[in-house]
Design a protein around this motif. Sequence first.
Motif, PDB file in Angstrom:
ATOM      1  N   UNK A 431     -20.140 -29.432   5.601  1.00 18.40           N
ATOM      2  CA  UNK A 431     -20.069 -29.662   7.002  1.00 18.40           C
ATOM      3  C   UNK A 431     -18.752 -30.281   7.428  1.00 18.40           C
ATOM      4  N   UNK A 432     -18.424 -31.145   6.778  1.00 16.87           N
ATOM      5  CA  UNK A 432     -17.102 -32.056   7.367  1.00 16.87           C
ATOM      6  C   UNK A 432     -15.886 -30.961   6.822  1.00 16.87           C
ATOM      7  N   UNK A 433     -15.951 -30.027   5.924  1.00 24.62           N
ATOM      8  CA  UNK A 433     -14.808 -29.500   5.633  1.00 24.62           C
ATOM      9  C   UNK A 433     -14.859 -28.149   6.556  1.00 24.62           C
ATOM     10  N   UNK A 434     -16.006 -27.755   7.081  1.00 25.87           N
ATOM     11  CA  UNK A 434     -16.075 -26.553   7.926  1.00 25.87           C
ATOM     12  C   UNK A 434     -15.399 -27.007   9.502  1.00 25.87           C
ATOM     13  N   UNK A 435     -15.877 -28.356   9.714  1.00 24.91           N
ATOM     14  CA  UNK A 435     -15.406 -28.861  10.968  1.00 24.91           C
ATOM     15  C   UNK A 435     -13.823 -29.102  10.757  1.00 24.91           C
ATOM     16  N   UNK A 436     -13.380 -29.480   9.890  1.00 22.19           N
ATOM     17  CA  UNK A 436     -11.874 -29.627   9.537  1.00 22.19           C
ATOM     18  C   UNK A 436     -11.139 -28.323   9.808  1.00 22.19           C
ATOM     19  N   UNK A 437     -11.864 -27.064   9.017  1.00 25.79           N
ATOM     20  CA  UNK A 437     -11.267 -25.936   9.149  1.00 25.79           C
ATOM     21  C   UNK A 437     -11.090 -25.372  10.742  1.00 25.79           C
ATOM     22  N   UNK A 438     -12.133 -25.726  11.271  1.00 23.70           N
ATOM     23  CA  UNK A 438     -12.144 -25.341  12.848  1.00 23.70           C
ATOM     24  C   UNK A 438     -11.082 -26.098  13.520  1.00 23.70           C
ATOM     25  N   UNK A 439     -11.064 -27.507  13.282  1.00 24.52           N
ATOM     26  CA  UNK A 439     -10.121 -28.172  14.079  1.00 24.52           C
ATOM     27  C   UNK A 439      -8.604 -27.676  13.492  1.00 24.52           C
ATOM     28  N   UNK A 440      -8.597 -27.326  12.421  1.00 27.79           N
ATOM     29  CA  UNK A 440      -6.984 -26.855  11.711  1.00 27.79           C
ATOM     30  C   UNK A 440      -6.754 -25.595  12.498  1.00 27.79           C
ATOM     31  N   UNK A 441      -7.741 -24.704  12.761  1.00 33.00           N
ATOM     32  CA  UNK A 441      -7.503 -23.623  13.316  1.00 33.00           C
ATOM     33  C   UNK A 441      -7.098 -23.668  14.613  1.00 33.00           C
ATOM     34  N   UNK A 442      -8.090 -24.629  15.284  1.00 31.74           N
ATOM     35  CA  UNK A 442      -7.592 -24.667  17.012  1.00 31.74           C
ATOM     36  C   UNK A 442      -6.454 -25.457  16.952  1.00 31.74           C
ATOM     37  N   UNK A 443      -6.104 -26.455  16.156  1.00 30.90           N
ATOM     38  CA  UNK A 443      -5.057 -27.343  16.041  1.00 30.90           C
ATOM     39  C   UNK A 443      -3.635 -26.481  16.035  1.00 30.90           C
ATOM     40  N   UNK A 444      -3.856 -25.444  14.949  1.00 33.25           N
ATOM     41  CA  UNK A 444      -2.685 -24.452  14.755  1.00 33.25           C
ATOM     42  C   UNK A 444      -2.330 -23.725  15.831  1.00 33.25           C
ATOM     43  N   UNK A 445      -3.456 -23.300  16.721  1.00 32.78           N
ATOM     44  CA  UNK A 445      -3.124 -22.475  17.997  1.00 32.78           C
ATOM     45  C   UNK A 445      -2.433 -23.473  19.002  1.00 32.78           C
ATOM     46  N   UNK A 446      -3.008 -24.787  18.912  1.00 32.50           N
ATOM     47  CA  UNK A 446      -2.428 -25.573  20.175  1.00 32.50           C
ATOM     48  C   UNK A 446      -1.105 -26.069  19.850  1.00 32.50           C
ATOM     49  N   UNK A 447      -0.855 -26.531  18.625  1.00 35.21           N
ATOM     50  CA  UNK A 447       0.305 -26.906  18.192  1.00 35.21           C
ATOM     51  C   UNK A 447       0.712 -26.635  16.543  1.00 35.21           C
ATOM     52  N   UNK A 448       1.839 -27.224  16.253  1.00 29.65           N
ATOM     53  CA  UNK A 448       2.120 -26.900  14.729  1.00 29.65           C
ATOM     54  C   UNK A 448       1.666 -28.090  13.844  1.00 29.65           C
ATOM     55  N   UNK A 449       0.833 -28.890  14.208  1.00 29.43           N
ATOM     56  CA  UNK A 449       0.354 -29.882  13.592  1.00 29.43           C
ATOM     57  C   UNK A 449      -0.093 -29.260  12.174  1.00 29.43           C
ATOM     58  N   UNK A 450      -0.127 -30.244  11.113  1.00 32.53           N
ATOM     59  CA  UNK A 450      -0.746 -29.692   9.595  1.00 32.53           C
ATOM     60  C   UNK A 450      -1.658 -31.038   8.928  1.00 32.53           C
ATOM     61  N   UNK A 451      -2.735 -30.529   8.489  1.00 34.19           N
ATOM     62  CA  UNK A 451      -3.345 -31.666   7.864  1.00 34.19           C
ATOM     63  C   UNK A 451      -3.328 -31.474   6.457  1.00 34.19           C
ATOM     64  N   UNK A 452      -3.429 -32.610   5.829  1.00 31.62           N
ATOM     65  CA  UNK A 452      -3.593 -32.850   4.294  1.00 31.62           C
ATOM     66  C   UNK A 452      -4.499 -33.340   3.931  1.00 31.62           C
ATOM     67  N   UNK A 453      -5.088 -32.808   2.637  1.00 32.69           N
ATOM     68  CA  UNK A 453      -6.533 -33.514   2.163  1.00 32.69           C
ATOM     69  C   UNK A 453      -5.950 -34.177   0.764  1.00 32.69           C
ATOM     70  N   UNK A 454      -6.782 -35.113   0.577  1.00 27.38           N
ATOM     71  CA  UNK A 454      -6.462 -36.094  -0.403  1.00 27.38           C
ATOM     72  C   UNK A 454      -6.564 -35.183  -1.730  1.00 27.38           C
ATOM     73  N   UNK A 455      -5.982 -35.334  -2.716  1.00 25.75           N
ATOM     74  CA  UNK A 455      -5.599 -34.576  -4.035  1.00 25.75           C
ATOM     75  C   UNK A 455      -7.123 -34.506  -4.864  1.00 25.75           C
TER      76      UNK A 455
END
Length: 505
Positions: A431-455
């Motif tokens: 569930x958290x991964x789904x939310x993160x993907x959605x946030x990354x998708x909307x964030x990519x639309x709004x800005x060029x911010x990128x998120x990184x996941x722990x290895x």
Amino acid sequence: MAFNFGAAAGAAATPNPAGAFGGFGTTATTGGSTFSFSAPTNTGTGGLFGATQNKGFGFGTGFGTAAGTSTGLGTGLGTGLGFGGFNTQQQQQQQQTLGGLFSQPAQPPAQSNQLINTASALSAPTLLGDERDAILAKWNQLQAFWGTGKGYFNNNIPPVEFTQENPFCRFKAVGYSCMPNNKDEDGLVALVFNKKETEIRSQQQQLVESLHKLLGSNQTLTVNVEGVKTMPDDLTEVVIYVVERSPNGTSRRVPATTLYAHFEQPNIKGQLQQLGVTLTMARTELSPAQIKQLLQHPPAGVDPIIWEQAKVDNPDPEKLIPVPMVGFKELLRRLKVQDQMTKQHQTRLDIISEDISELQKNQTTTMAKIAQYKRKLMDLSHRALQVLIKQEIQRKSGYAIQADEEQLRVQLDTIQCELNAPTQFKGRLNELMSQIRMQNHFGAVRSEERYYIDADLLREIKQHLKQQQEGLSHLISIIKDDLEDIKLVEHGLNESIPIRGGVFS
């Protein structure tokens, strides 16, 4: 600061323009120093506190002078003093008792004449012999209250000089000063220079060499500067001490009283004045008996009632001692000193604030490094655990599974089942991964911010998806096999039906 501009009883005292912080008054040739209780600078016999040498603890040469003679710590002159009577007998007895202990021998007749002349000028002048004497008396009273002028009262006797230190002057108050807490063996002696602090600091080495010459250029003596402090009116206070080294290698500080007595010698004092020294003080504390004596007897010119009230209002009797303030000049000096100390405190607060800001920055950096080291430690722990697993597998290769290992396997299976449960960590993680993907998708639309996941988390996600993919592949293969079997069954049924039909026909 108890400002009480009321009539005060006691002998007159000469004001001290650059005197000790709230000093008790000195003779005309004695100064004082800010934030210290100055010792006397005269070298006459019977100096401060009755010493043959001026080893006094400060406070000038006494709490006041009258007719050129010190009255010591104040003898309660004029107890019950007023226009009607002066109680001179009691005053003389107190002077005889205290004069020999704390100051030069008192002179009761001169004091009595001074008080009698003052009383005559204020209450019963006989200068004109008519009703104008009453007007003159009121005028003399006004001058005495104001603290200036001359009081004429008799054609055959010189007029009385009214100063701000006279017992009837209204412009008097009582403040508080810190008591010194340095011991005699500390050897601290304060020198007040009529130079600015910047000039003193630039010539500090030459000053130390000059003071060493005043000590006879003795190689066993070393002059050290304890501190340099700015004072009002472009004065600077330099606190020094002298270390004496003995031939056997030991060293000690020269006592403050000994060093002060050396500096007070006439020839040495003249050379110090050439260097710009206006005042020399020994930084030594007062004994309990001396403090008690100071508090029991009001200073010259201060009303005993005001003095008692000042002792009651003392905010910290252990550290502060009441001191009189006579005249607006003394009040202005204390205001200058307080303003200077306020600036010094503010400067110190600014320095502390800068240190706190720097420490906060260092703390933030340290916390970030700690978090980084924790992640690195976790990575190293996982790598070490993997190595141990492989080593244990090789070591136990060929052996049967033991009971404790079987127990451990059951526990691990239980934990794995809990992790894989839909409502447990795996489900939440998905569930958290789904939310993160959605946030990354909307964030990519709004800005060029990128998120990184722990290895480690990314590795676990990949492993989970791989397992899901393998399960789906296995399920697809089973379905394909089932479909092939169904086709075979259908083909067999289709072939058997015509044969059976032929038999029955």
